[in-house]
Scaffold this motif. Sequence first.
Motif, PDB file in Angstrom:
ATOM      1  N   ARG A 161      38.925  52.898  44.967  1.00  0.00           N
ATOM      2  CA  ARG A 161      38.048  51.730  45.193  1.00  0.00           C
ATOM      3  C   ARG A 161      38.632  50.862  45.231  1.00  0.00           C
ATOM      4  NH1 ARG A 161      31.963  52.255  42.405  1.00  0.00           N
ATOM      5  NH2 ARG A 161      30.745  51.387  43.759  1.00  0.00           N
ATOM      6  N   ALA A 162      39.230  50.354  44.171  1.00  0.00           N
ATOM      7  CA  ALA A 162      39.660  49.095  44.751  1.00  0.00           C
ATOM      8  C   ALA A 162      40.500  48.047  45.608  1.00  0.00           C
ATOM      9  CB  ALA A 162      40.423  48.128  42.689  1.00  0.00           C
ATOM     10  N   GLU A 163      40.874  49.185  46.495  1.00  0.00           N
ATOM     11  CA  GLU A 163      41.432  48.997  47.170  1.00  0.00           C
ATOM     12  C   GLU A 163      41.015  49.034  48.416  1.00  0.00           C
ATOM     13  OE1 GLU A 163      44.927  52.696  47.075  1.00  0.00           O
ATOM     14  OE2 GLU A 163      46.244  51.446  46.319  1.00  0.00           O
ATOM     15  N   ALA A 164      39.961  49.805  48.612  1.00  0.00           N
ATOM     16  CA  ALA A 164      38.945  50.122  49.557  1.00  0.00           C
ATOM     17  C   ALA A 164      37.806  48.327  49.623  1.00  0.00           C
ATOM     18  CB  ALA A 164      38.373  50.914  49.336  1.00  0.00           C
ATOM     19  N   LEU A 165      37.836  47.889  48.847  1.00  0.00           N
ATOM     20  CA  LEU A 165      37.682  46.540  48.863  1.00  0.00           C
ATOM     21  C   LEU A 165      37.875  45.821  49.185  1.00  0.00           C
ATOM     22  CD1 LEU A 165      35.407  45.395  45.171  1.00  0.00           C
ATOM     23  CD2 LEU A 165      36.859  43.593  46.590  1.00  0.00           C
ATOM     24  N   ALA A 166      39.376  45.494  48.575  1.00  0.00           N
ATOM     25  CA  ALA A 166      40.443  44.602  48.908  1.00  0.00           C
ATOM     26  C   ALA A 166      41.246  44.462  50.645  1.00  0.00           C
ATOM     27  CB  ALA A 166      41.812  44.918  48.109  1.00  0.00           C
ATOM     28  N   GLU A 167      40.359  45.768  51.104  1.00  0.00           N
ATOM     29  CA  GLU A 167      40.876  45.936  52.663  1.00  0.00           C
ATOM     30  C   GLU A 167      39.321  45.780  53.373  1.00  0.00           C
ATOM     31  OE1 GLU A 167      41.805  49.854  55.694  1.00  0.00           O
ATOM     32  OE2 GLU A 167      42.070  49.768  53.773  1.00  0.00           O
ATOM     33  N   ALA A 168      38.946  45.461  52.470  1.00  0.00           N
ATOM     34  CA  ALA A 168      37.170  45.401  53.716  1.00  0.00           C
ATOM     35  C   ALA A 168      37.336  43.468  53.399  1.00  0.00           C
ATOM     36  CB  ALA A 168      36.005  45.832  52.611  1.00  0.00           C
ATOM     37  N   LEU A 169      37.503  43.098  52.777  1.00  0.00           N
ATOM     38  CA  LEU A 169      38.033  41.336  52.500  1.00  0.00           C
ATOM     39  C   LEU A 169      38.977  40.850  53.086  1.00  0.00           C
ATOM     40  CD1 LEU A 169      35.414  41.204  49.039  1.00  0.00           C
ATOM     41  CD2 LEU A 169      34.763  40.697  51.438  1.00  0.00           C
ATOM     42  N   GLY A 170      39.689  41.051  52.535  1.00  0.00           N
ATOM     43  CA  GLY A 170      41.248  40.902  53.042  1.00  0.00           C
ATOM     44  C   GLY A 170      41.228  39.113  52.336  1.00  0.00           C
ATOM     45  N   GLY A 171      42.024  38.526  52.430  1.00  0.00           N
ATOM     46  CA  GLY A 171      42.763  37.561  51.945  1.00  0.00           C
ATOM     47  C   GLY A 171      43.819  37.981  50.512  1.00  0.00           C
ATOM     48  N   PRO A 172      44.158  36.993  49.494  1.00  0.00           N
ATOM     49  CA  PRO A 172      45.692  37.052  48.670  1.00  0.00           C
ATOM     50  C   PRO A 172      44.606  37.841  46.944  1.00  0.00           C
ATOM     51  CG  PRO A 172      43.919  34.780  48.008  1.00  0.00           C
ATOM     52  CD  PRO A 172      43.219  35.636  49.179  1.00  0.00           C
ATOM     53  N   ILE A 173      44.304  39.429  47.565  1.00  0.00           N
ATOM     54  CA  ILE A 173      43.735  39.992  46.759  1.00  0.00           C
ATOM     55  C   ILE A 173      44.896  40.598  46.022  1.00  0.00           C
ATOM     56  CG2 ILE A 173      42.394  42.295  46.003  1.00  0.00           C
ATOM     57  CD1 ILE A 173      40.490  41.068  47.591  1.00  0.00           C
ATOM     58  N   ARG A 174      45.521  41.229  44.823  1.00  0.00           N
ATOM     59  CA  ARG A 174      46.425  42.078  44.739  1.00  0.00           C
ATOM     60  C   ARG A 174      45.614  43.255  43.663  1.00  0.00           C
ATOM     61  NH1 ARG A 174      51.109  39.844  40.140  1.00  0.00           N
ATOM     62  NH2 ARG A 174      52.129  42.028  39.817  1.00  0.00           N
ATOM     63  N   VAL A 175      46.261  44.377  44.331  1.00  0.00           N
ATOM     64  CA  VAL A 175      45.189  45.906  43.070  1.00  0.00           C
ATOM     65  C   VAL A 175      46.105  46.152  42.541  1.00  0.00           C
ATOM     66  CG1 VAL A 175      44.172  47.921  43.379  1.00  0.00           C
ATOM     67  CG2 VAL A 175      43.864  46.336  45.292  1.00  0.00           C
ATOM     68  N   LEU A 176      45.598  46.612  41.285  1.00  0.00           N
ATOM     69  CA  LEU A 176      46.842  46.787  40.209  1.00  0.00           C
ATOM     70  C   LEU A 176      45.589  47.798  39.532  1.00  0.00           C
ATOM     71  CD1 LEU A 176      47.506  42.949  38.704  1.00  0.00           C
ATOM     72  CD2 LEU A 176      48.446  44.827  39.659  1.00  0.00           C
ATOM     73  N   ASP A 177      47.329  48.710  38.994  1.00  0.00           N
ATOM     74  CA  ASP A 177      46.776  50.096  38.226  1.00  0.00           C
ATOM     75  C   ASP A 177      46.160  49.293  36.956  1.00  0.00           C
ATOM     76  OD1 ASP A 177      47.211  52.111  39.626  1.00  0.00           O
ATOM     77  OD2 ASP A 177      48.673  52.542  39.419  1.00  0.00           O
ATOM     78  N   TRP A 178      44.941  50.000  36.222  1.00  0.00           N
ATOM     79  CA  TRP A 178      43.909  49.428  35.133  1.00  0.00           C
ATOM     80  C   TRP A 178      45.079  49.179  33.727  1.00  0.00           C
ATOM     81  CZ3 TRP A 178      39.544  48.330  33.942  1.00  0.00           C
ATOM     82  CH2 TRP A 178      39.129  48.306  33.054  1.00  0.00           C
ATOM     83  N   GLY A 179      45.951  50.396  33.509  1.00  0.00           N
ATOM     84  CA  GLY A 179      46.847  49.993  32.648  1.00  0.00           C
ATOM     85  C   GLY A 179      47.711  48.727  32.869  1.00  0.00           C
ATOM     86  N   GLU A 180      47.305  48.082  34.338  1.00  0.00           N
ATOM     87  CA  GLU A 180      48.088  47.020  34.423  1.00  0.00           C
ATOM     88  C   GLU A 180      47.322  45.745  33.802  1.00  0.00           C
ATOM     89  OE1 GLU A 180      51.268  46.884  37.347  1.00  0.00           O
ATOM     90  OE2 GLU A 180      49.271  48.610  38.492  1.00  0.00           O
ATOM     91  N   ALA A 181      45.767  46.287  33.275  1.00  0.00           N
ATOM     92  CA  ALA A 181      44.886  45.037  33.438  1.00  0.00           C
ATOM     93  C   ALA A 181      45.773  43.330  32.465  1.00  0.00           C
ATOM     94  CB  ALA A 181      43.961  45.702  32.763  1.00  0.00           C
ATOM     95  N   ALA A 182      46.130  44.253  30.857  1.00  0.00           N
ATOM     96  CA  ALA A 182      46.149  43.638  30.308  1.00  0.00           C
ATOM     97  C   ALA A 182      47.022  42.153  30.784  1.00  0.00           C
ATOM     98  CB  ALA A 182      46.341  44.160  28.811  1.00  0.00           C
ATOM     99  N   ALA A 183      48.182  43.369  31.083  1.00  0.00           N
ATOM    100  CA  ALA A 183      49.295  42.186  31.762  1.00  0.00           C
ATOM    101  C   ALA A 183      48.988  41.349  32.758  1.00  0.00           C
ATOM    102  CB  ALA A 183      50.861  43.139  32.184  1.00  0.00           C
ATOM    103  N   ALA A 184      47.962  41.719  33.703  1.00  0.00           N
ATOM    104  CA  ALA A 184      47.373  40.789  34.732  1.00  0.00           C
ATOM    105  C   ALA A 184      46.494  39.374  34.040  1.00  0.00           C
ATOM    106  CB  ALA A 184      46.876  42.031  35.232  1.00  0.00           C
ATOM    107  N   ALA A 185      46.198  39.305  32.677  1.00  0.00           N
ATOM    108  CA  ALA A 185      45.077  39.160  32.480  1.00  0.00           C
ATOM    109  C   ALA A 185      46.417  36.922  31.786  1.00  0.00           C
ATOM    110  CB  ALA A 185      44.332  39.118  31.083  1.00  0.00           C
ATOM    111  N   GLY A 186      47.745  37.240  31.799  1.00  0.00           N
ATOM    112  CA  GLY A 186      48.327  36.739  31.395  1.00  0.00           C
ATOM    113  C   GLY A 186      48.737  35.835  32.535  1.00  0.00           C
ATOM    114  N   GLY A 187      48.659  34.386  32.430  1.00  0.00           N
ATOM    115  CA  GLY A 187      48.463  33.518  32.969  1.00  0.00           C
ATOM    116  C   GLY A 187      47.071  33.293  34.178  1.00  0.00           C
TER     117      GLY A 187
END
Length: 277
Positions: A161-187
């Motif tokens: 579902r996240a990939e579908a949203l990213a494809e529809a909107l375009g732009g600098p969107i990086r889709v990550l797995d839920w398990g990567e969410a905590a690390a993605a908060a870094g920075g």
Amino acid sequence: MSGLNGPVAGVLGWPVTHSRSPLVHGHWLRRYGLRGAYVALPTRPESLETAFRGLQALGFVGGNVTIPHKEAALALADAATPRARRIGAANMLLVRDGGIEADNSDGFGFIENLRAAAPGWRADAGPALVLGAGGAARAVVASLLDAGCGELRLVNRTRARAEALAEALGGPIRVLDWGEAAAAAGGAATLVNCTSLGMAGAAPFDLPLDDAAPGALATDIVYAPLRTPFIVAAERRGLATVDGLGMLLHQARPGFAAWFGAEPEVDEALRAAALAA
């Protein structure tokens, strides 16, 4: 139809008794001494088209659309703004001579809430992390990109579902797995929760924010309660936080201006009125 010899607008939803929009617009009408009315319009999904066309037949100047009608309202509209089409949903209707035009002010409300509640906040200050990929998340993501966000990390429990949203909107969107969410908060400079995690009837909020930078801003689009589990977790980490009520209040501004002819202000008196329910 006219309210006290003035324009009438309303909100279509099912259920709609929970909507605070009548409180918000009613407060502004009284504050600015304007004639008019804003009413709740309980509308079952199977009756949406009839109610939608009824706005024009009854002389309404427009209205809002809430769950579960936002996508269907866009499809029913005679015209739509570019931002409504981009988001794929409508939350605001304008009755014109040629029909009903759909618009979407959710993204506007989201950005204006952050700018008002966190002076100095900038979308381009650093990466943004958005949790969730539903309809509200789509408006949030689009508004962050439009405001200049150069890197948006999108995480959802269902990656497709996240990939579908990213494809529809375009732009600098990086889709990550839920398990990567905590690390993605870094920075990340901005963290946005567009999920119902931790709320009654939903899965518990289990995302640690230990990696979030102390200078980051965290916000939740949910406003009941104001201090959601996400906001509480962010406060414990020492992050600046902005609750979701302001998004509701600011998204109402364009509609009020269009229907009743005055540019309204969001202030503490309005917040109190919206929380009075």
